[in-house]
Design an enzyme around this catalytic site. Sequence first.
Site, short mmCIF file in Angstrom:
data_model
loop_
_atom_site.label_atom_id
_atom_site.label_comp_id
_atom_site.label_asym_id
_atom_site.label_seq_id
_atom_site.Cartn_x
_atom_site.Cartn_y
_atom_site.Cartn_z
N PHE A 223 4.69 -31.47 54.06
CA PHE A 223 5.80 -31.46 55.03
C PHE A 223 5.34 -31.53 56.47
O PHE A 223 6.13 -31.88 57.35
CB PHE A 223 6.66 -30.21 54.84
CG PHE A 223 6.02 -28.93 55.32
CD1 PHE A 223 6.01 -28.58 56.67
CD2 PHE A 223 5.42 -28.06 54.42
CE1 PHE A 223 5.42 -27.41 57.12
CE2 PHE A 223 4.84 -26.88 54.86
CZ PHE A 223 4.83 -26.56 56.22
N LYS B 79 5.19 -39.70 46.70
CA LYS B 79 6.09 -38.57 46.53
C LYS B 79 6.07 -37.77 47.82
O LYS B 79 5.11 -37.08 48.13
CB LYS B 79 5.64 -37.72 45.34
CG LYS B 79 6.65 -36.62 44.93
CD LYS B 79 6.38 -35.35 45.69
CE LYS B 79 7.44 -34.30 45.43
NZ LYS B 79 7.39 -33.20 46.41
N SER C 226 -1.41 -27.27 50.11
CA SER C 226 -2.11 -25.99 50.07
C SER C 226 -3.27 -26.04 49.08
O SER C 226 -3.26 -26.84 48.13
CB SER C 226 -1.15 -24.87 49.68
OG SER C 226 -0.79 -24.99 48.31
N CYS D 82 -3.58 -28.36 59.04
CA CYS D 82 -4.79 -27.82 58.43
C CYS D 82 -5.98 -27.86 59.37
O CYS D 82 -7.07 -27.41 59.03
CB CYS D 82 -5.11 -28.58 57.14
SG CYS D 82 -5.40 -30.34 57.37
N GLU E 197 -4.70 -18.49 55.16
CA GLU E 197 -4.06 -19.53 55.98
C GLU E 197 -2.63 -19.08 56.31
O GLU E 197 -1.79 -18.93 55.42
CB GLU E 197 -4.04 -20.86 55.25
CG GLU E 197 -3.51 -21.99 56.11
CD GLU E 197 -3.61 -23.35 55.43
OE1 GLU E 197 -3.87 -24.34 56.14
OE2 GLU E 197 -3.42 -23.41 54.21
#
Length: 493
Positions: free
Chosen positions: A158, A182, A235, A290, A384
């Site tokens: 996202f 996707k 993730s 990230c 994180e």
Amino acid sequence: MGSAITTESKYGRLKNYINGGFVTSTAGRSLLVASPLDGSPLAEMPCATTAELDAAVTAAKNAFPRWSRTPVKERVQVFFRYKYLLEQHLDELAALVSEENGKTRGEAIAEVEKCIELTEFATSLPQLIGGEVLEVSKGVECRTDRVPLGVVASIVPFNFPAMVPNWTIPNALALGNCMILKPSEKVPLSVARIALLLKEAGLPDGVFNIINGDSTIVEAICDHPGIDAVSFVGSTKVAKLVYQRATHNLKRCLALGGAKNHLLVLPDAQPEMTAQNVAASMSGCAGQRCMAASAMVAVGPVDAIIDRICAEARRIVPGQNLGAVIDRKSKERIERYITEAEQQGATILVDGRGYTVPGKEQGTYVGPTVIDHVRPGMAVATEEIFGPVISIMRVDTLDEALAIENASPYGNAASVFTQNGAFARYVIDRASAGMVGVNVGVPVPREPFSFGGWNESKFGVGDITGKSSIEFWTRLKKSTVKWNPEAGVNWMS
């Protein structure tokens, strides 16, 4: 996100994109897509069925023979036109990215500009994939060629609704593959617009397809016998699962996971530059990237620099130059991390909890947060957070700082702030990270250099961007040719 859609949304019920057109889904289950900026409903996203995935794979398989046999210099002509269309529609795409992701307008524009750079690199692929030819014996030649894999899948997150899809789309398709993409169920709008731009650029029907859905369709992609390779960005927890499931089904897979990036600040660091870079790194894209700096290791007496970092952070205002986090669940999780650190004895120097933007009370904003005197074992130091939060740990020596960085299970990025070249090289050589910066808060390589971390930030071999992506998106074919019968037969033939 929920299963029952009761509120009228701006874009209505979304469709899958299969074989060059949008197709109504028969799925009975849908999710609501809401804007993080103000909570307004944007779209109803149906969770596609496995039959709809089958249809997309069939379309891609049917398109593959003709597309893969099209010379690469012809294939990239599509991406020359696509690059032009991205430039022409930059403002429109940026507005869509901001609306569904919560980025500031400036960040959204920068994201689309990165899409343009990624596409520009793809147009150079004919000059990069030329095979080798060598006369290995009298009249005998060996040759190598890069050939596409077939039908590939790209599962994207996202936090970059346009950029991360363009990590994979231009390179994978220009190299001759056909794709099932996707999108994240939280930001499915940008890729739908991208599909139309690709079609306008001349991409043949079936070469690019979009299937909407959640974890169920991700599992179906990993299991589908018609898909040859899977790329994933998300993730670490999910990256591991995708990598294990896809490779268990004998697919090629490259899965990029999360990160806990460390900034090492030395006493000789240039104060203003360091403060600006640290603050921008931890708060850019609301910390939802990230490559964000979420852990700072202060080496020795750097209190003056920390004071400047706090001053910079206070200039970052949600709703003005700081965007929203993706949803309320994320906001609550981020704020729990801050509260827990405070309860464990850390000092909150700048507190972004409980922030509400006037006029956008349903938006999901977290203000910039600076936490000092964090111990290495705290959750804010090791996990994180994915928000505009930086945790400061204090040590006396550079080796102590590197020990903290090396102990992290992640390995995406690390940076050192210093004016000493020897110290910089010392960190570059010893940091356990795939991307290292010197006086750079976000050490993302530019094309043609590839994006990719180490350790639990990446599962699989190679990269999905830059030159290294050629290895992932193609196979190497070797041919040996002999035309001269007079050469006879020897050990080489």
